[in-house]
Design an enzyme around this catalytic site. Structure first.
Site, PDB file in Angstrom:
ATOM      1  N   ASP A 199      -7.866  -2.391   5.840  1.00 33.56           N
ATOM      2  CA  ASP A 199      -7.928  -2.632   4.400  1.00 33.56           C
ATOM      3  C   ASP A 199      -6.562  -3.107   3.938  1.00 33.56           C
ATOM      4  O   ASP A 199      -5.527  -2.686   4.475  1.00 33.56           O
ATOM      5  CB  ASP A 199      -8.283  -1.338   3.646  1.00 33.56           C
ATOM      6  CG  ASP A 199      -9.675  -0.852   4.003  1.00 33.56           C
ATOM      7  OD1 ASP A 199     -10.536  -1.700   4.293  1.00 33.56           O
ATOM      8  OD2 ASP A 199      -9.896   0.373   4.022  1.00 33.56           O
ATOM      9  N   ASP A 233      -6.503   9.803  -1.561  1.00 31.91           N
ATOM     10  CA  ASP A 233      -6.843  11.208  -1.378  1.00 31.91           C
ATOM     11  C   ASP A 233      -5.772  12.016  -0.645  1.00 31.91           C
ATOM     12  O   ASP A 233      -5.192  12.936  -1.196  1.00 31.91           O
ATOM     13  CB  ASP A 233      -8.236  11.367  -0.743  1.00 31.91           C
ATOM     14  CG  ASP A 233      -8.496  10.425   0.417  1.00 31.91           C
ATOM     15  OD1 ASP A 233      -7.552   9.747   0.867  1.00 31.91           O
ATOM     16  OD2 ASP A 233      -9.650  10.385   0.903  1.00 31.91           O
ATOM     17  N   ASP A 271     -11.301  -0.571  11.099  1.00 30.03           N
ATOM     18  CA  ASP A 271     -11.218  -1.750  10.229  1.00 30.03           C
ATOM     19  C   ASP A 271      -9.880  -1.714   9.491  1.00 30.03           C
ATOM     20  O   ASP A 271      -9.163  -0.722   9.547  1.00 30.03           O
ATOM     21  CB  ASP A 271     -12.391  -1.805   9.241  1.00 30.03           C
ATOM     22  CG  ASP A 271     -12.642  -0.475   8.589  1.00 30.03           C
ATOM     23  OD1 ASP A 271     -11.652   0.230   8.309  1.00 30.03           O
ATOM     24  OD2 ASP A 271     -13.813  -0.125   8.366  1.00 30.03           O
TER      25      ASP A 271
HETATM   26  P1  ATP Z   1     -12.181   5.920   8.157  1.00 27.90           P
HETATM   27  O1  ATP Z   1     -11.303   5.818   9.342  1.00 27.90           O
HETATM   28  O2  ATP Z   1     -13.290   6.848   8.360  1.00 27.90           O
HETATM   29  O3  ATP Z   1     -12.614   4.590   7.600  1.00 27.90           O
HETATM   30  P2  ATP Z   1     -10.562   5.948   5.821  1.00 27.90           P
HETATM   31  O4  ATP Z   1      -9.524   6.907   5.328  1.00 27.90           O
HETATM   32  O5  ATP Z   1     -10.094   4.573   6.161  1.00 27.90           O
HETATM   33  O6  ATP Z   1     -11.290   6.616   7.045  1.00 27.90           O
HETATM   34  P3  ATP Z   1     -12.243   4.660   3.920  1.00 27.90           P
HETATM   35  O7  ATP Z   1     -13.482   5.171   3.274  1.00 27.90           O
HETATM   36  O8  ATP Z   1     -12.287   3.446   4.730  1.00 27.90           O
HETATM   37  O9  ATP Z   1     -11.704   5.871   4.765  1.00 27.90           O
HETATM   38  O10 ATP Z   1     -11.179   4.517   2.758  1.00 27.90           O
HETATM   39  C1  ATP Z   1     -10.003   3.741   2.848  1.00 27.90           C
HETATM   40  C2  ATP Z   1      -8.884   4.383   2.039  1.00 27.90           C
HETATM   41  O11 ATP Z   1      -9.260   4.455   0.665  1.00 27.90           O
HETATM   42  C3  ATP Z   1      -8.541   5.802   2.428  1.00 27.90           C
HETATM   43  O12 ATP Z   1      -7.645   5.856   3.510  1.00 27.90           O
HETATM   44  C4  ATP Z   1      -7.943   6.345   1.154  1.00 27.90           C
HETATM   45  O13 ATP Z   1      -6.617   5.908   0.998  1.00 27.90           O
HETATM   46  C5  ATP Z   1      -8.780   5.677   0.088  1.00 27.90           C
HETATM   47  N1  ATP Z   1      -9.953   6.492  -0.285  1.00 27.90           N
HETATM   48  C6  ATP Z   1     -11.196   6.430   0.237  1.00 27.90           C
HETATM   49  N2  ATP Z   1     -12.024   7.304  -0.348  1.00 27.90           N
HETATM   50  C7  ATP Z   1     -11.293   7.935  -1.289  1.00 27.90           C
HETATM   51  C8  ATP Z   1     -11.575   8.934  -2.250  1.00 27.90           C
HETATM   52  N3  ATP Z   1     -12.773   9.479  -2.333  1.00 27.90           N
HETATM   53  N4  ATP Z   1     -10.564   9.331  -3.065  1.00 27.90           N
HETATM   54  C9  ATP Z   1      -9.343   8.778  -2.973  1.00 27.90           C
HETATM   55  N5  ATP Z   1      -9.011   7.846  -2.096  1.00 27.90           N
HETATM   56  C10 ATP Z   1      -9.958   7.408  -1.256  1.00 27.90           C
HETATM   57 MG    MG Z   2     -11.415   2.849   6.669  1.00 27.74          MG
END
Ligand code: ATP
Ligand code: MG
Length: 473
Positions: free
Chosen positions: A102, A179, A100
């Site tokens: 963001d 993160d 997805d």
């Molecule tokens: P995935 O591919 O599994 O979705 P993701 O990194 O995109 O991994 P998301 O939960 O969609 O995970 O989160 C989007 C973004 O938001 C992350 O890439 C990160 O920048 C930020 N983020 C998410 N969770 C946290 C957290 N617990 N602390 C800090 N930043 C976070």
């Molecule tokens: Mg994501």
């Protein structure tokens, strides 16, 4: 029409954007990109960002979904900054298809909401906007500020965990709150530049997952980051940087504080990542599994239970990696099965087998829920899958036909296969059901076993003595 009006209203900001685009520095770091001063955000100092040009990062912007592209266009045309951010940029740089997209912007949720007719503001902890395009939703977040700032609506508890953080900030603040360095990259598909505030690009090239800031503090702020680092490293094949990994084992207990529903969401992502085996193995290495799936602690320690759980995880990984869907109920039913079996055994001495099974199922789910709240919509199906298991042992009379047409037959049968493959039941039972489901007509009937269960005798109604007969009306 409305959009044109909005364009007019926001035109002055557009000009600001145009001006910024012309301030690009000349390349001074040819390997990775160029350094430039980031746009000045609301009440924040200027910071350096590394600008990675297209010729270096080579992200193909056509890989963005149309919805993501339209969201960026809409915001930028309205005069705001807008970037693809987080996991999608990381995945594109790793030549993976993002699941997805963001978007991060300097527009407030209300401003975003005004730009897109089909959008809604959501979230309590931090307000976001969902922009809807057909069946795709783009999550748009306003740059977040530091929770340490005294102004704004933010709060940290005694152990350092952030419990509320509704503070807006600049792109620089936003990046520092993310993160891992690999998750803090901002991609502008219009200029095709990637803004990198924490050497995330270099870390991705080196295959490293590194926490931004001091790992201990960042885990204390949000202990779920310990699960994220394990999951993302397993899923993306990135190595966890030593300093990022070091404090995990000693901070594992902080997970006890995390609300069970949030833990469930994170564990679901982990189990459905296509890399559940590696993730669970890594969780065990880091001592993170204790208390997470309390039942799993016990199950993984018995050879038969471990074999069953690993087979279930392998099954799920294979399905996901080959593009099929995996049912979370099936998976959680598998993870907790050996605990149900053990509890069932204890109740069998007190009551008949079927009520004993149902009592065991409810007990296991209830004690699990204290740590990890499995959603109700999953527990109902889990109970059905478990509850059908004894019926596979009945191979006589009409009963097998009834089971075949049960709506949950397929899931329950797949579950039976796992039980047989793990050595809990003889393989012959699974083979019989496979053949029985495939057979037709006479051949199917011929497979039935002799009915040895004693037939229920119809109670003969004894003629009552004439004296006690009910008086006729
Ligand atoms: P995935 O591919 O599994 O979705 P993701 O990194 O995109 O991994 P998301 O939960 O969609 O995970 O989160 C989007 C973004 O938001 C992350 O890439 C990160 O920048 C930020 N983020 C998410 N969770 C946290 C957290 N617990 N602390 C800090 N930043 C976070
Ligand atoms: Mg994501």
């Amino acid at each position: 029409m409305i959009k044109k009006l909005l364009d007019k209203i926001f035109k002055p900001k557009s000009k600001k954007n145009e001006a910024d685009k012309t301030t690009k520095a000349t390349p001074s770091r040819p390997i990775l990109g160029t350094k430039r001063t980031a746009k000045k955000g609301r009440n924040h100092d200027k910071h350096d960002a590394l600008i990675i040009q297209h010729k270096t990062h080579q992200i193909d912007r056509n890989l963005l979904s149309t919805a993501a592209q339209k969201t960026i266009d809409g915001l930028q045309k309205a005069g705001f900054e807008a970037y693809i951010v987080g996991g999608a940029v990381r995945d594109l740089l790793l030549s993976r298809i993002p699941k997805d997209f963001d978007v991060a912007t300097d527009a407030t949720p209300e401003e975003v909401n005004r730009v897109f007719r089909r959008s809604r503001i959501i979230g309590r902890r931090f307000r976001l906007v969902h922009v809807l395009f057909g069946d795709e939703t783009i999550e748009v977040s306003t740059f977040r500020g530091s929770h340490l700032e005294s102004s704004g609506d933010s709060k940290v508890n005694d152990s350092g965990r952030i419990i509320r953080d509704n503070v807006f900030g600049s792109i620089v603040d936003d990046a520092v709150r993310r993160d891992f360095t690999a998750n803090a990259l901002y991609y502008d598909p219009t200029s095709q530049e990637v803004l990198d505030f924490h050497q995330g690009y270099a870390d991705i090239q080196a295959g490293i997952l590194r926490m931004i800031g001091k790992p201990e503090t960042r885990y204390a702020e949000d202990p779920v980051r310990m699960l994220r680092v394990v999951r993302l490293s397993a899923k993306l094949g990135l190595k966890i940087d030593n300093a990022t990994k070091a404090p995990i084992a000693k901070l594992a207990d902080l997970l006890q504080d995390v609300p069970p529903s949030r833990l469930f969401d994170e564990m679901l992502k982990l189990f459905l990542s296509g890399h559940a085996i590696e993730s669970v193995t890594a969780l065990r290495e880091q001592h993170l599994h204790h208390g997470l799936l309390p039942m799993l602690d016990v199950v993984l320690e018995q050879p038969m239970g471990e074999r069953f759980v690993m087979l279930a995880l392998k099954n799920t990984d294979d399905r996901i990696l080959s593009g099929k869907s995996a049912n979370p109920s099936f998976l959680f039913a598998a993870l907790l099965w050996h605990e149900v079996l053990a509890t069932w055994q204890t109740y069998k001495s007190e009551m008949p087998p079927i009520p004993a099974l149902h009592t065991a199922m409810s007990e296991v789910i209830a004690s699990q829920a204290e740590k990890l709240a499995i959603h109700n919509r999953y527990t109902a199906t889990m109970k059905e899958i478990w509850g059908l298991q004894p019926r596979f042992e009945q191979r006589a009379g009409k009963r097998p036909f009834g089971l075949l047409i049960h709506p949950r037959y397929r899931a329950a049968y797949d579950f039976l296969l796992l039980r047989c493959e793990s050595g809990e039941l003889p393989m012959e039972l699974a083979e019989w059901w496979t053949a029985f489901a495939e057979a037709e007509g006479e051949a199917r009937t011929a497979m039935l076993q002799a009915d040895t269960t004693p037939k229920k005798r119809k109670k003969r109604s004894r003629k009552k003595p004439a004296t006690s007969a009910a008086p006729e009306a």
